[in-house]
Write a protein that holds these residues in place. Sequence first.
Motif, short mmCIF file in Angstrom:
data_model
loop_
_atom_site.label_atom_id
_atom_site.label_comp_id
_atom_site.label_asym_id
_atom_site.label_seq_id
_atom_site.Cartn_x
_atom_site.Cartn_y
_atom_site.Cartn_z
N ASN A 129 0.82 -1.21 0.00
CA ASN A 129 0.00 0.00 0.00
C ASN A 129 0.86 1.26 0.00
O ASN A 129 0.58 2.21 -0.74
N TYR A 130 1.89 1.29 0.84
CA TYR A 130 2.80 2.45 0.85
C TYR A 130 3.48 2.62 -0.50
O TYR A 130 3.52 3.72 -1.06
N GLU A 131 4.03 1.54 -1.02
CA GLU A 131 4.80 1.62 -2.26
C GLU A 131 3.93 1.93 -3.47
O GLU A 131 4.38 2.63 -4.39
N GLU A 132 2.72 1.45 -3.47
CA GLU A 132 1.81 1.75 -4.57
C GLU A 132 1.53 3.25 -4.68
O GLU A 132 1.25 3.77 -5.75
N ARG A 133 1.68 3.93 -3.56
CA ARG A 133 1.46 5.37 -3.53
C ARG A 133 2.77 6.16 -3.62
O ARG A 133 2.82 7.36 -3.34
N GLY A 134 3.85 5.47 -3.99
CA GLY A 134 5.12 6.12 -4.22
C GLY A 134 5.98 6.34 -2.98
O GLY A 134 6.95 7.09 -3.03
N HIS A 135 5.64 5.71 -1.87
CA HIS A 135 6.41 5.85 -0.64
C HIS A 135 7.32 4.65 -0.43
O HIS A 135 6.99 3.53 -0.81
N ARG A 136 8.46 4.91 0.18
CA ARG A 136 9.44 3.85 0.44
C ARG A 136 9.29 3.34 1.87
O ARG A 136 9.07 4.11 2.79
N VAL A 137 9.43 2.04 2.03
CA VAL A 137 9.41 1.41 3.35
C VAL A 137 10.71 0.64 3.55
O VAL A 137 11.38 0.29 2.58
N ARG A 138 11.04 0.39 4.80
CA ARG A 138 12.12 -0.54 5.12
C ARG A 138 11.50 -1.65 5.93
O ARG A 138 10.76 -1.41 6.88
N ILE A 139 11.83 -2.87 5.53
CA ILE A 139 11.27 -4.06 6.17
C ILE A 139 12.38 -4.83 6.85
O ILE A 139 13.42 -5.08 6.24
N PHE A 140 12.13 -5.21 8.10
CA PHE A 140 13.08 -6.01 8.87
C PHE A 140 12.42 -7.29 9.34
O PHE A 140 11.22 -7.31 9.62
N THR A 141 13.22 -8.34 9.45
CA THR A 141 12.77 -9.59 10.05
C THR A 141 13.92 -10.19 10.85
O THR A 141 15.08 -9.84 10.65
N ALA A 142 13.58 -11.09 11.74
CA ALA A 142 14.57 -11.69 12.64
C ALA A 142 15.55 -12.57 11.87
O ALA A 142 15.14 -13.42 11.08
N GLY A 143 16.82 -12.37 12.11
CA GLY A 143 17.86 -13.16 11.46
C GLY A 143 17.81 -14.63 11.82
O GLY A 143 18.25 -15.48 11.05
N MET A 144 17.26 -14.95 12.99
CA MET A 144 17.20 -16.35 13.42
C MET A 144 16.12 -17.15 12.72
O MET A 144 16.13 -18.37 12.75
N ASP A 145 15.19 -16.49 12.08
CA ASP A 145 14.08 -17.18 11.42
C ASP A 145 14.49 -17.58 10.01
O ASP A 145 14.58 -16.74 9.12
N ASP A 146 14.74 -18.87 9.81
CA ASP A 146 15.18 -19.34 8.50
C ASP A 146 14.18 -20.32 7.87
O ASP A 146 14.54 -21.07 6.97
#
Length: 186
Positions: A25-42
């Motif tokens: 939704n953010y990106e469709e409107r031309g906005h940038r997001v940063r997404i993080f996830t846990a490094g331990m989750d593989d």
Amino acid sequence: MAKLFFRYAAMNAGKSTALLQVAHNYEERGHRVRIFTAGMDDRYGRGYVTSRLGPQRVAELFDATTDFLSLIPVQPDIACLLVDEAQFLSADQVWALHELAHMRNLPAICYGLRTDFRGQLFPGSAALLGLADEMDEMKTICDCGRKATMNMRVDGSMRRVTEGAQVEIGGNARYRAVCGRCFRAA
């Protein structure tokens, strides 16, 4: 004014799916997001937010040493920070996300479990419950049809496990989302 959000639920409630939708939704409107996830989750490979429905997206990894304040510039060119598996954040990291929201006007939306297989709060979840400006419980159901609020660890025979390390990555093969009654009766 930006806020710190905590969207929590038992397993299989669609937390990662919701995160991916917010990013879209953010990106469709031309906005940038940063997404993080846990490094331990593989479970689906390191560095991905993956919905059990299939959609997947590359994400930055966080671990106990991640300093969100140093990763995010004072004048960020991003509109929103999204964190999956937020139960694995430390209390200090949650405080940093709180600072990003309130001092740098950067919304931070965190998705995660509230409690572990013993019904104990995760450290990141405890901090988010204390600091989040808005909290939303996402819903899923137990096999019995009631609302699932607990995460039950199971062994290979699907019997409840009550002891062990707080974190054991395993997904649907090792955990079930259950209601309080089924959690206690197991």
